[in-house]
Scaffold this motif. Structure first.
Motif, PDB file in Angstrom:
ATOM      1  N   UNK A   1     -87.408 -17.833  -5.037  1.00  0.00           N
ATOM      2  CA  UNK A   1     -87.693 -17.129  -3.782  1.00  0.00           C
ATOM      3  C   UNK A   1     -89.147 -16.699  -3.678  1.00  0.00           C
ATOM      4  N   UNK A   2     -89.812 -16.527  -4.814  1.00  0.00           N
ATOM      5  CA  UNK A   2     -91.203 -16.080  -4.794  1.00  0.00           C
ATOM      6  C   UNK A   2     -92.157 -17.136  -5.354  1.00  0.00           C
ATOM      7  N   UNK A   3     -91.643 -18.354  -5.554  1.00  0.00           N
ATOM      8  CA  UNK A   3     -92.462 -19.422  -6.123  1.00  0.00           C
ATOM      9  C   UNK A   3     -92.952 -20.368  -5.036  1.00  0.00           C
ATOM     10  N   UNK A   4     -94.100 -20.993  -5.300  1.00  0.00           N
ATOM     11  CA  UNK A   4     -94.653 -22.018  -4.429  1.00  0.00           C
ATOM     12  C   UNK A   4     -94.600 -23.349  -5.163  1.00  0.00           C
TER      13      UNK A   4
ATOM     14  N   UNK B   1     -84.164 -28.079   0.026  1.00  0.00           N
ATOM     15  CA  UNK B   1     -83.538 -26.940  -0.645  1.00  0.00           C
ATOM     16  C   UNK B   1     -84.559 -25.989  -1.268  1.00  0.00           C
ATOM     17  N   UNK B   2     -85.623 -26.529  -1.833  1.00  0.00           N
ATOM     18  CA  UNK B   2     -86.591 -25.686  -2.537  1.00  0.00           C
ATOM     19  C   UNK B   2     -87.777 -25.288  -1.674  1.00  0.00           C
ATOM     20  N   UNK B   3     -87.870 -25.830  -0.475  1.00  0.00           N
ATOM     21  CA  UNK B   3     -88.973 -25.467   0.420  1.00  0.00           C
ATOM     22  C   UNK B   3     -90.319 -25.947  -0.047  1.00  0.00           C
ATOM     23  N   UNK B   4     -90.341 -27.029  -0.814  1.00  0.00           N
ATOM     24  CA  UNK B   4     -91.594 -27.551  -1.351  1.00  0.00           C
ATOM     25  C   UNK B   4     -92.401 -28.260  -0.274  1.00  0.00           C
TER      26      UNK B   4
END
Length: 368
Positions: free
Chosen positions: A177-180, A253-256
């Protein structure tokens, strides 16, 4: 000095060092900065390590479930990971393809390790995949649960996706949630269809025509379930078909975000800063050919160098490009091993002494 690897023959670091030795034989006064590069496939972690990142060794699942040793690179809160070195084609036991059962789980396990270590900026190279599992294995390692019609947890591998009925994301690693996440991706294929992951890349991973059809149908079902779960359908996004669908899972899913591999690596290793004051850039890869013109490392290096007004030459094992083709992408000329050693076996087995000789030629011909 910014070459990519000579695949199966020499690492980018070894290529850079060998050519540098040859240049110094002719010009002992030469000041050489070595910046080995990669395009998002195998060698991406090595490029980060050469740029000063620290190695983090670990053991993860290989493409067919066996445990393999892997490494990611870390600097402060940034981690550089690569699929190829964990669960890619090069990690298949005995080199035997397993197109229906191979999984991306190992990549997910490396992501978990990096997140657990406090990394929040993740750069992920996904070239060299052995699987066509839509990134399901990666997501499973990160805490997602895939279930079949009767509620049973699905096995790994693309073929199992033919039975996927539900995706539970409630157990995803909380640090996501807080990763890019930025993914190196050099293809624009969608997940499914005639130019999708299974149709285009399945045969390279050992698929026969029937298996290609099976996997494409399984990926379609997987995309349906992901769309229901997330509320958005990403199967047709450019790059969703990368790495057998790992690109799809990363986006959906991961918003990458996806970026061209060589651009991502050049930024990572500080290539633009290294250009300051340079008189010449030497890039290269094992085979300079038509594929090199479509986003491979030497062309990416030449783009940046030319923009800075620095001339570029390339070293290679072989070069099939004409001088005009090279010039169009900003490369003044090529220096190939086969130009000085006609025996291919020798070039593959002993490239470094030959690269030193090429370095000497480059110094004589190109340096003032």
């Amino acid at each position: 000095m910014a070459p990519d690897k000579f695949k199966g023959s020499a690492s980018a670091t070894d290529v850079a060092a060998a050519v540098s030795r040859g240049i110094r034989r002719a010009r002992p006064d030469a000041v050489i900065t070595q910046v080995p590069v990669a395009d998002g496939g195998d060698g991406t972690v090595d490029a980060a390590l050469a740029a000063g990142f620290d190695p983090v060794p670990l053991t993860v699942s290989g493409p067919t479930g066996e445990q393999v040793s892997a490494t990611y690179a870390r600097s402060a809160c940034t981690a550089v990971l690569e699929l190829a070195g964990t669960c890619g084609l090069s990690r298949l036991p005995g080199g035997v393809a397993s197109p229906l059962a191979a999984s991306s789980r190992g990549l997910g396990e490396v992501i978990v390790a990096a997140l657990d270590a406090g990394c929040r900026d993740l750069v992920i190279g996904i070239g060299g995949s052995a699987s066509t599992d839509g990134g399901a294995g990666m997501l499973s390692a990160l805490g997602a649960v895939l279930r079949g019609p009767s509620g049973d947890v699905l096995a790994d591998g693309g073929a199992a996706l033919a039975d996927v009925a539900r995706l539970d994301l409630s157990g995803l690693h909380p640090a996501l949630a807080e990763a890019s996440l930025v993914v190196a991706c050099d293809v624009d294929n969608p997940l499914t269809g005639p130019v999708g992951a299974a149709e285009v890349y399945g045969p390279q991973k050992g698929c026969d025509p029937a298996q290609v059809g099976l996997l494409d149908a399984a990926l379609s079902r997987w995309a349906d379930v992901v769309a229901v779960t997330t509320g958005a359908d990403h199967r047709d996004v450019a790059g969703a078909g990368a790495a057998g669908g790992v690109g799809f899972a990363a986006i959906a899913v991961l918003g990458a975000s996806l970026r061209p591999g060589i651009d991502l690596v050049l930024d990572l290793v500080g290539f633009d800063q290294a250009l300051a004051g340079c008189e010449l850039v030497v890039t290269g890869e094992g085979s300079l050919d038509a594929q090199s013109l479509h986003g491979k490392a030497p062309v990416g290096v030449a783009d940046r160098a030319c923009a800075a007004g620095v001339p570029v030459v390339a070293v290679a094992g072989r070069s099939t490009l004409t001088p005009a083709e090279l010039a169009r992408v900003g490369i003044l000329g090529s220096f190939a091993l086969l130009d000085i050693e006609p025996d291919v076996a020798t070039c593959l087995a002993e490239p470094l002494p030959l690269l030193e000789r090429l370095g000497h030629e480059i110094a004589v011909q190109q340096l003032p």
